[in-house]
Design a protein around this motif. Structure first.
Motif, PDB file in Angstrom:
ATOM      1  N   GLN A 326       0.829  -1.212   0.000  1.00  0.00           N
ATOM      2  CA  GLN A 326       0.000   0.000   0.000  1.00  0.00           C
ATOM      3  C   GLN A 326       0.859   1.256   0.000  1.00  0.00           C
ATOM      4  O   GLN A 326       1.848   1.349   0.724  1.00  0.00           O
ATOM      5  N   THR A 328       0.320   5.308   0.628  1.00  0.00           N
ATOM      6  CA  THR A 328      -0.647   6.258   1.191  1.00  0.00           C
ATOM      7  C   THR A 328      -0.219   7.683   0.864  1.00  0.00           C
ATOM      8  O   THR A 328       0.907   8.087   1.157  1.00  0.00           O
ATOM      9  N   ASN A 373     -10.693  10.816   5.909  1.00  0.00           N
ATOM     10  CA  ASN A 373     -10.344   9.578   5.219  1.00  0.00           C
ATOM     11  C   ASN A 373     -10.929   9.600   3.807  1.00  0.00           C
ATOM     12  O   ASN A 373     -12.024   9.100   3.551  1.00  0.00           O
ATOM     13  N   LYS A 375      -9.825   8.052   1.267  1.00  0.00           N
ATOM     14  CA  LYS A 375      -9.778   6.704   0.679  1.00  0.00           C
ATOM     15  C   LYS A 375     -11.119   5.995   0.838  1.00  0.00           C
ATOM     16  O   LYS A 375     -11.636   5.391  -0.109  1.00  0.00           O
ATOM     17  N   ASP A 405      -5.288   9.943  -0.287  1.00  0.00           N
ATOM     18  CA  ASP A 405      -6.020   9.023   0.592  1.00  0.00           C
ATOM     19  C   ASP A 405      -6.502   9.714   1.862  1.00  0.00           C
ATOM     20  O   ASP A 405      -7.498   9.288   2.459  1.00  0.00           O
TER      21      ASP A 405
END
Length: 422
Positions: A326, A328, A373, A375, A405
């Protein structure tokens, strides 16, 4: 036959009616965004409050974190410092920064040992910074304030290795020349190179002074053509790898500055990406999946096309997809700032910039940090559970939500204290 056609018609009509009565997804609103927003404070260098869980989760789940900052913010330095112990615990060993490769090496030197960082940077900035009133020409950008030195100290105390990604700064030349001379200290070439250096420096200084007094537009197009400057560079032995690397970095940086009106931005971004990959591949020789925290301007952190380029946020996203890990991307807004003239509301001061984000700006608080958030909001949109507005707000909101994100909005920011004597 008629009956079959009629039944088919009725079935079709029934299907269309059902489709029309299904609820359309609700349009994204401030109320909806509240569900994806949490708050925290930074106390004694650590995170406090419900938003801490979000911070820890993003750190622990990421191989790459690209923190898109607002340059010169005291609060950005504070959160960078607070990140460091969490990053160390999660296995991050690398800290990529928006400075040149030689500048990063200098910062590594100045932060060794870590507890001397503030003191060493103060001496360095005092020697090489030129100030007039509130205007200053710094040798290394974004490391001029006490708060900058403090987050660097915390990073180094937590074992972070510095990666320099960017071009060398416009005003780095005089410190870089001194770094060049350090590579020949105690050698037979030192005396001759010192003489060449003094001549080259005088010419460079003249062009910089002409630029400041507006006799010329840019100094570097003239500096690169000066025989004395090129003679100085050419005099360094070709087998002096350190000197040749510094010279190469300077020439690349100067070329980007010279062509800034002619699309050199994408060359700069390619240089940033290439420097990242150089360090990353070196780290791969020792670590299976190196974890990297990058602190860079917010535009650079976007995962999508940004300012005409696929920047570092896009690169780390590609690497994460390849690694099945991942990446971010975080962006920062500074809602409020305490200045000499009082409290400034940046959402009001820069109304045009924030007009399309009217559903987000109310989430900011003066006494605590907000983390949104994006994302999860993006996932809700993709699943069709919520929709972006169909007016002009759509475009900026989509660019924000697909580019990052998380959005972080600090509590009231404040003026930085310069870490220098001049």
């Amino acid at each position: 036959m008629k009956r079959l056609i009629l039944l088919s018609f009725l079935a079709t009509f029934s299907f269309c009616s059902d489709a029309q009565t299904k609820k359309s997804p609700k349009t994204l609103s401030a109320e909806h965004l509240k569900k994806y927003t949490s708050y925290f404070t930074i106390e004694n260098g650590g995170f406090k409050g419900k938003g801490t869980k979000t911070i820890k989760n993003l750190v622990n789940s990421s191989q790459f974190i690209t923190y898109g900052e607002i340059h010169g913010s005291y609060q950005v330095s504070a959160i960078t410092k607070a990140f460091m112990p969490l990053l160390k615990k999660a296995g991050f060993n690398h800290f990529a920064i928006e400075v040149g490769p030689t500048s990063a090496k200098k910062l590594t030197e100045l932060s060794t040992p870590a507890e001397k960082t503030v003191e060493n940077l103060k001496a360095f900035n005092s020697k090489y910074t030129v100030s007039k009133g509130k205007e200053s020409a710094h040798p290394i950008p974004f490391f001029d304030a006490v708060s900058d030195a403090e987050f660097l100290q915390e990073a180094r105390a937590n074992g972070m290795q510095l990666w320099g990604l960017d071009q060398e700064y416009y005003y780095a030349t005089f410190f870089l020349v001194d770094e060049l001379m350090r590579t020949v200290e105690g050698t037979s070439e030192a005396s001759r190179l010192t003489s060449l250096k003094n001549t080259a420096i005088q010419i460079m200084y003249k062009h910089f002074l002409d630029e400041v007094t507006e006799k010329i537009d840019d100094a570097y197009p003239l500096i690169v053509k000066e025989k004395a400057v090129n003679d100085f560079f050419d005099a360094f032995p070709k087998d002096n790898k350190e000197a040749q690397e510094i010279i190469n970095n300077m020439k690349i940086s100067w070329d980007i500055y010279i062509r800034w009106r002619n699309d050199s931005h994408v060359d700069r971004i390619s240089y940033i990406r290439n420097n990242f990959m150089k360090h990353y591949n070196e780290a791969l020789a020792k670590e299976k999946k190196p974890k990297v925290f990058t602190k860079i301007g917010s535009l650079h952190a976007s995962k999508i096309l940004s300012n005409g380029a696929f920047d570092i946020g896009n690169l780390t996203e590609e690497l994460a997809q390849r690694n099945k890990t991942q990446s971010t991307a975080i962006t920062t807004w500074i809602p409020f700032k305490q200045t000499e003239k009082g409290l400034v509301n940046n959402f009001e001061k820069y109304k045009r910039n924030y007009a399309r984000y009217s559903m987000i700006t109310p989430l900011a608080q003066k006494d605590q940090w907000a983390i949104v958030n994006l994302k999860e909001v993006r996932e809700q949109i993709i699943k069709g559970k919520v929709a972006l507005p169909t007016n002009g707000d759509y475009h900026k909101l989509k660019r924000l939500i697909w580019g990052y994100d998380y959005l972080i909005m600090p509590s009231v920011d404040q003026e930085n204290t310069p870490n220098r004597t001049n």
